[in-house]
Design a protein around this motif. Structure first.
Motif, PDB file in Angstrom:
ATOM      1  N   CYS A  54      -6.947  21.648   2.114  1.00 26.57           N
ATOM      2  CA  CYS A  54      -5.751  20.555   2.368  1.00 26.57           C
ATOM      3  C   CYS A  54      -5.849  20.060   1.629  1.00 26.57           C
ATOM      4  O   CYS A  54      -6.668  19.968   0.199  1.00 26.57           O
ATOM      5  CB  CYS A  54      -6.291  19.249   3.844  1.00 26.57           C
ATOM      6  SG  CYS A  54      -8.358  18.995   3.155  1.00 26.57           S
ATOM      7  N   ALA A  55      -4.436  19.507   1.169  1.00 28.65           N
ATOM      8  CA  ALA A  55      -4.641  18.503  -0.603  1.00 28.65           C
ATOM      9  C   ALA A  55      -3.919  16.956  -0.260  1.00 28.65           C
ATOM     10  O   ALA A  55      -3.636  16.833   0.495  1.00 28.65           O
ATOM     11  CB  ALA A  55      -3.393  19.287  -0.855  1.00 28.65           C
ATOM     12  N   MET A  56      -4.965  16.529  -1.469  1.00 27.59           N
ATOM     13  CA  MET A  56      -4.467  14.761  -1.234  1.00 27.59           C
ATOM     14  C   MET A  56      -3.671  14.610  -2.429  1.00 27.59           C
ATOM     15  O   MET A  56      -3.623  15.164  -2.913  1.00 27.59           O
ATOM     16  CB  MET A  56      -6.107  14.401  -1.326  1.00 27.59           C
ATOM     17  CG  MET A  56      -6.158  12.772  -0.945  1.00 27.59           C
ATOM     18  SD  MET A  56      -7.879  12.208  -1.322  1.00 27.59           S
ATOM     19  CE  MET A  56      -7.606  11.809  -3.291  1.00 27.59           C
ATOM     20  N   ALA A  57      -2.749  13.361  -1.832  1.00 25.48           N
ATOM     21  CA  ALA A  57      -1.897  12.964  -3.250  1.00 25.48           C
ATOM     22  C   ALA A  57      -2.507  11.498  -3.083  1.00 25.48           C
ATOM     23  O   ALA A  57      -1.859  10.574  -2.265  1.00 25.48           O
ATOM     24  CB  ALA A  57      -0.929  12.857  -2.962  1.00 25.48           C
ATOM     25  N   GLU A  58      -2.646  10.421  -4.654  1.00 26.71           N
ATOM     26  CA  GLU A  58      -2.419   8.827  -4.347  1.00 26.71           C
ATOM     27  C   GLU A  58      -1.139   8.881  -4.524  1.00 26.71           C
ATOM     28  O   GLU A  58      -0.696   8.458  -5.891  1.00 26.71           O
ATOM     29  CB  GLU A  58      -3.402   8.452  -4.983  1.00 26.71           C
ATOM     30  CG  GLU A  58      -5.438   9.127  -4.550  1.00 26.71           C
ATOM     31  CD  GLU A  58      -5.843   8.196  -5.395  1.00 26.71           C
ATOM     32  OE1 GLU A  58      -5.601   6.975  -5.820  1.00 26.71           O
ATOM     33  OE2 GLU A  58      -7.157   8.818  -5.872  1.00 26.71           O
ATOM     34  N   VAL A  59      -0.743   8.212  -3.314  1.00 18.07           N
ATOM     35  CA  VAL A  59       0.943   7.503  -3.532  1.00 18.07           C
ATOM     36  C   VAL A  59       1.133   5.880  -4.155  1.00 18.07           C
ATOM     37  O   VAL A  59       0.150   5.360  -2.557  1.00 18.07           O
ATOM     38  CB  VAL A  59       1.512   8.000  -2.426  1.00 18.07           C
ATOM     39  CG1 VAL A  59       1.373   9.765  -2.462  1.00 18.07           C
ATOM     40  CG2 VAL A  59       1.258   7.444  -0.806  1.00 18.07           C
ATOM     41  N   GLU A  60       2.565   5.713  -4.104  1.00 22.61           N
ATOM     42  CA  GLU A  60       2.135   3.674  -4.208  1.00 22.61           C
ATOM     43  C   GLU A  60       2.667   4.012  -2.781  1.00 22.61           C
ATOM     44  O   GLU A  60       3.001   4.251  -2.171  1.00 22.61           O
ATOM     45  CB  GLU A  60       3.921   3.413  -4.880  1.00 22.61           C
ATOM     46  CG  GLU A  60       3.349   4.230  -5.870  1.00 22.61           C
ATOM     47  CD  GLU A  60       2.093   2.378  -7.212  1.00 22.61           C
ATOM     48  OE1 GLU A  60       2.146   1.936  -6.343  1.00 22.61           O
ATOM     49  OE2 GLU A  60       1.242   3.307  -7.954  1.00 22.61           O
ATOM     50  N   PRO A  61       2.058   2.579  -1.937  1.00 21.74           N
ATOM     51  CA  PRO A  61       2.250   1.659  -1.191  1.00 21.74           C
ATOM     52  C   PRO A  61       3.797   1.625  -0.395  1.00 21.74           C
ATOM     53  O   PRO A  61       4.610   1.478  -0.897  1.00 21.74           O
ATOM     54  CB  PRO A  61       1.835   0.486  -0.168  1.00 21.74           C
ATOM     55  CG  PRO A  61       1.498  -0.022  -1.654  1.00 21.74           C
ATOM     56  CD  PRO A  61       1.561   0.882  -2.700  1.00 21.74           C
ATOM     57  N   GLU A  62       3.961   2.016   0.484  1.00 22.20           N
ATOM     58  CA  GLU A  62       5.356   1.047   1.208  1.00 22.20           C
ATOM     59  C   GLU A  62       5.194   0.507   1.017  1.00 22.20           C
ATOM     60  O   GLU A  62       4.933  -0.737   1.117  1.00 22.20           O
ATOM     61  CB  GLU A  62       6.227   1.821   2.666  1.00 22.20           C
ATOM     62  CG  GLU A  62       6.058   3.896   2.653  1.00 22.20           C
ATOM     63  CD  GLU A  62       6.071   4.371   3.926  1.00 22.20           C
ATOM     64  OE1 GLU A  62       5.785   3.319   4.945  1.00 22.20           O
ATOM     65  OE2 GLU A  62       5.832   5.563   4.769  1.00 22.20           O
ATOM     66  N   THR A  63       7.207  -0.379   1.505  1.00 18.99           N
ATOM     67  CA  THR A  63       7.081  -2.232   1.141  1.00 18.99           C
ATOM     68  C   THR A  63       6.786  -2.586   2.285  1.00 18.99           C
ATOM     69  O   THR A  63       6.130  -3.682   1.818  1.00 18.99           O
ATOM     70  CB  THR A  63       9.110  -2.627   1.257  1.00 18.99           C
ATOM     71  OG1 THR A  63       9.101  -1.326   0.433  1.00 18.99           O
ATOM     72  CG2 THR A  63       8.978  -3.928   0.690  1.00 18.99           C
ATOM     73  N   ALA A  64       6.811  -2.319   3.377  1.00 17.74           N
ATOM     74  CA  ALA A  64       5.760  -2.563   4.673  1.00 17.74           C
ATOM     75  C   ALA A  64       4.279  -3.038   4.446  1.00 17.74           C
ATOM     76  O   ALA A  64       3.714  -3.835   4.479  1.00 17.74           O
ATOM     77  CB  ALA A  64       6.306  -2.556   6.112  1.00 17.74           C
ATOM     78  N   GLU A  65       3.636  -1.888   3.843  1.00 19.13           N
ATOM     79  CA  GLU A  65       2.580  -1.604   3.805  1.00 19.13           C
ATOM     80  C   GLU A  65       2.260  -2.850   2.392  1.00 19.13           C
ATOM     81  O   GLU A  65       1.000  -3.916   2.976  1.00 19.13           O
ATOM     82  CB  GLU A  65       2.258  -0.225   3.427  1.00 19.13           C
ATOM     83  CG  GLU A  65       2.193   0.818   4.525  1.00 19.13           C
ATOM     84  CD  GLU A  65       1.850   2.558   4.866  1.00 19.13           C
ATOM     85  OE1 GLU A  65       1.769   2.812   5.150  1.00 19.13           O
ATOM     86  OE2 GLU A  65       2.164   2.262   3.225  1.00 19.13           O
ATOM     87  N   ALA A  66       2.950  -3.152   1.166  1.00 18.20           N
ATOM     88  CA  ALA A  66       2.753  -3.541   0.051  1.00 18.20           C
ATOM     89  C   ALA A  66       2.534  -4.505   0.584  1.00 18.20           C
ATOM     90  O   ALA A  66       1.380  -6.246   0.183  1.00 18.20           O
ATOM     91  CB  ALA A  66       3.430  -3.361  -1.113  1.00 18.20           C
ATOM     92  N   ALA A  67       3.484  -5.005   0.815  1.00 13.38           N
ATOM     93  CA  ALA A  67       3.633  -6.853   2.051  1.00 13.38           C
ATOM     94  C   ALA A  67       2.581  -7.189   2.993  1.00 13.38           C
ATOM     95  O   ALA A  67       2.166  -8.507   2.882  1.00 13.38           O
ATOM     96  CB  ALA A  67       4.702  -7.021   2.568  1.00 13.38           C
TER      97      ALA A  67
END
Length: 231
Positions: A54-67
């Motif tokens: 498997c592979a892991m990536a750290e990404v920015e949260p979506e707008t709703a998640e950030a809220a």
């Protein structure tokens, strides 16, 4: 190994759907790529995990998640399926990485080499008048664990496993077929010996005329005095 203690929520998507609501948890990222989500309980078993490859990536949260207060998202995608682990991190309390190096593996008491040595030393436990010919008797396809003689001076090939399964019976069968072609050894019978023998392996062995023996490791070591038992 990376250890992260964080307030997080976890979503698992793929062959099944699972959700862990927001809570403080331990996240482990191992060198083999696996990601495990632990709580402060439940012994060794993680609440959720993704096994390699498997592979892991750290990404920015979506707008709703950030809220909702999510500051970072781990997306862990399995390489051979659609399974995906999504870890939504609200707060990181600890984040550290440690190089553990190469692990030598678990050294178990009672593994096959120990069982082989002990049974060779106590070959009489298989029958009165039995004798040891040699350990690791070499054949053209590999070594037989023990070659012995029974009370009639006939050769017996003994295959030893910690856990006796069908593949071990097949292995011994191949040895017997080869050894019985040698006029200096034939006839050669077989014993399949293990601390535990699976029912299917026992049926197959007995169908082929191979004797099954369950080994008492403690008794072989002389720790367990069988004669003083009540049961």
């Amino acid at each position: 190994m990376r250890l992260v203690i964080a307030r997080c929520a976890v979503e698992y998507e793929g062959r099944l759907q699972a959700h862990l609501p927001l809570a403080t948890r331990l996240l482990l990222v191992k060198a083999d790529g696996s990601v495990l989500v632990h709580s402060d309980g439940g012994s060794y078993k993680p609440l959720n995990w993704m096994s390699p490859p498997c592979a892991m990536a750290e990404v920015e949260p979506e707008t709703a998640e950030a809220a909702e207060g999510v500051v970072s998202v781990w997306v862990v995608q399995h390489a051979k399926s659609e399974d995906r682990l999504r870890v939504k991190i609200h707060e990181v309390l600890h984040d550290s990485s440690h190089a553990l190096g190469v692990d030598p593996g678990l050294v178990k008491d009672g593994v096959e080499a120990h069982l082989q040595r002990l049974l060779a030393e106590h070959i009489h436990t298989l029958g009165a008048g039995w004798s040891l010919v040699r350990r690791e008797h070499m054949t053209a396809i590999g070594p037989v664990d023990i070659l012995a003689r029974d009370d009639d001076r006939r050769h017996v090939a003994i295959e030893i496993k910690r856990r006796g399964e069908i593949d071990g019976v097949e292995q011994l069968t191949r040895y017997l077929e080869l050894m019985n072609r040698d006029p200096h050894l034939a006839p050669v019978t077989g014993i399949f010996a293990a601390q535990e023998i699976k029912p299917q392996a026992r049926v197959l062995a007995e169908d082929r005329g191979i004797r099954c023996v369950v080994l008492d490791y403690a008794a072989l070591r002389g720790i367990d005095d069988v004669d003083s038992r009540l049961f």
